[in-house]
Design a protein around this motif. Sequence first.
Motif, short mmCIF file in Angstrom:
data_model
loop_
_atom_site.label_atom_id
_atom_site.label_comp_id
_atom_site.label_asym_id
_atom_site.label_seq_id
_atom_site.Cartn_x
_atom_site.Cartn_y
_atom_site.Cartn_z
N GLU A 183 0.65 -1.15 0.15
CA GLU A 183 0.02 -0.02 0.11
C GLU A 183 0.96 1.52 0.08
O GLU A 183 2.10 1.17 0.33
CB GLU A 183 -0.84 0.20 1.19
N TYR A 184 0.15 2.61 -0.28
CA TYR A 184 0.80 3.50 -0.20
C TYR A 184 1.74 3.71 0.93
O TYR A 184 0.99 3.47 2.14
CB TYR A 184 -0.14 4.71 -0.32
N GLY A 185 2.76 4.28 0.91
CA GLY A 185 3.69 4.20 2.23
C GLY A 185 4.24 5.78 2.67
O GLY A 185 5.28 5.60 3.16
N THR A 186 3.36 6.74 2.47
CA THR A 186 3.88 8.04 3.05
C THR A 186 3.09 8.33 4.32
O THR A 186 2.03 8.54 4.25
CB THR A 186 3.68 9.24 1.96
N PRO A 187 3.72 8.26 5.44
CA PRO A 187 3.09 8.64 6.78
C PRO A 187 2.46 9.78 7.02
O PRO A 187 1.45 9.72 7.98
CB PRO A 187 4.03 7.88 7.86
N THR A 188 2.92 10.91 6.34
CA THR A 188 2.30 12.07 6.68
C THR A 188 0.85 12.32 5.83
O THR A 188 0.25 13.25 6.02
CB THR A 188 2.83 13.41 5.93
N VAL A 189 0.44 11.20 5.31
CA VAL A 189 -0.92 11.16 4.68
C VAL A 189 -1.75 10.17 5.61
O VAL A 189 -1.21 9.36 6.15
CB VAL A 189 -1.09 10.55 3.32
N SER A 190 -2.85 10.47 6.09
CA SER A 190 -3.92 9.97 7.06
C SER A 190 -4.08 8.56 6.55
O SER A 190 -4.39 8.09 5.48
CB SER A 190 -5.10 10.67 7.07
N GLY A 191 -4.14 7.68 7.69
CA GLY A 191 -3.87 6.28 7.29
C GLY A 191 -2.73 5.25 6.87
O GLY A 191 -3.13 4.23 6.77
N GLN A 192 -1.78 6.13 6.57
CA GLN A 192 -0.76 5.16 6.02
C GLN A 192 0.56 5.25 6.79
O GLN A 192 0.50 5.80 7.69
CB GLN A 192 -0.24 6.18 4.83
N VAL A 193 1.28 4.03 6.64
CA VAL A 193 2.55 3.84 7.62
C VAL A 193 3.71 4.02 6.52
O VAL A 193 3.59 3.67 5.38
CB VAL A 193 2.29 2.40 8.24
N ALA A 194 4.89 4.21 7.23
CA ALA A 194 6.08 4.34 6.44
C ALA A 194 6.24 2.96 5.67
O ALA A 194 6.38 1.92 6.23
CB ALA A 194 7.13 4.57 7.24
#
Length: 201
Positions: A183-194
Amino acid sequence: LTIGRGRNRLEVHGPYGHSYSNSFPSVNAVNENLDPKTPPRLSTGSTGPMHKNQFASEFGSSVMSSFESMSGTLSPDNWNIHGKGSPAKCIPVVGHDLVCEGPNVMSQRNYACDSHIQKYFGAIPFEKEFGARAFQAQLYECMISQSLWMKGQFEFLRSQNSFGALIWQLNENWPTGGWGSIEYGTPTVSGQVAGGRWKPL
């Protein structure tokens, strides 16, 4: 890819398990009869390095991301794979690309998942319901459908004496219905993890 005229083909490309919705179209869609590959159709030929072999350079299946990834970028009243409100009006442009107009936000999330869920599980769970229970069940069945399709294709390739396989694609570039295994992995976006969560394939 071939070596010389008339030689055996060494590389294969595809197939692709595109998912679509007849009732709620999205910007990427193709109305095809999805082959569920269950049970897989296996080759009965000989295997081993001394026999005809090939390399699968790219194949894959579209899939939604998890509830944890998708829900963080959608308001709760859109927590359903069909989104809120009427279906968007989508016009084909080229290939699998469509231009969709209308307020239904899920029409912009690339590939729908209706055809995958229906092939493997039958009816879409809680199709008319909105909220965490409905969205979690729908996205879970969508991801399991992708893993079953990929499993069948891998088993078919192994029976064909394939010496390697690369899948399309590694990671998503946003929380959507795409092709990624991660999955998308930019932690600054809600719901995402690094680094992104692995999907269950």
